[in-house]
Design an enzyme around this catalytic site. Sequence first.
Site, PDB file in Angstrom:
ATOM      1  N   HIS A  62       0.850  -1.198   0.000  1.00  0.00           N
ATOM      2  CA  HIS A  62       0.000   0.000   0.000  1.00  0.00           C
ATOM      3  C   HIS A  62       0.884   1.246   0.000  1.00  0.00           C
ATOM      4  CE1 HIS A  62       0.721  -0.554   4.411  1.00  0.00           C
ATOM      5  NE2 HIS A  62       0.657   0.766   4.467  1.00  0.00           N
ATOM      6  N   GLU A  97      -3.735   4.074   1.802  1.00  0.00           N
ATOM      7  CA  GLU A  97      -3.971   4.356   3.214  1.00  0.00           C
ATOM      8  C   GLU A  97      -3.984   5.872   3.394  1.00  0.00           C
ATOM      9  OE1 GLU A  97      -0.789   2.973   5.753  1.00  0.00           O
ATOM     10  OE2 GLU A  97      -1.957   3.289   7.584  1.00  0.00           O
TER      11      GLU A  97
HETATM   12 CO    CO Z   1       0.840   1.842   6.307  1.00  0.00          CO
END
Ligand code: CO
Length: 142
Positions: free
Chosen positions: A85, A134
Amino acid sequence: MDDDFKLGAMNHVGVAVPDMTEAIAFYRDVMSATDITEPKVLAPQGVTYAFVNLPTGQVELIEPYGETSPILKFLERNPKGGQHHMCFEVEDIHHAKSVMENRGMRVLGEPRIGAHGTPVVFLHPGDAGGVLIELMEIHKEH
Ligand code: CO
C-alpha cells in the site's frame, strides 16, 4: 463541503514481507539504510511492523501476525513479499473518509489506530487504479 479536502504528503510505502528479520537485514546490509526501528506487534491489525526511516519518508515493513492477518492472503499471492500500500497524510480522518465516500470510493472499515499511533483508513484498490491507499491523520504540531 468537499472543497476543503487537502491531500497531504506521501508518508510511507507499505511493503509486505514474509520474514521481518530477513527484510530488515536486506534494508540494512544491502540498501545501507541506517535508521530502521525495532519490530513491534500491532495485534489488532494483525501485523508486526518496522520502519525504514529515510529523509523523504518511510518504508513500512509489515509481516503477518496471527492466523487472521489481513496480509496473509497478499503473501499467498506474492510469496516473496511486495509493495502492499501507499500512505498519504490527511488532516482529519473522518472528514477524509466522508469526502472519499462522497466521491464514490469504497472506504474499508472505520478509522482505526495504525502503526504510527494515529487513525487511518484504507481505500479499496478497485476504485484507486489497483493501489491500496492508506490515509493517515497526522497532526503537524507534534
Ligand atoms: Co501503512
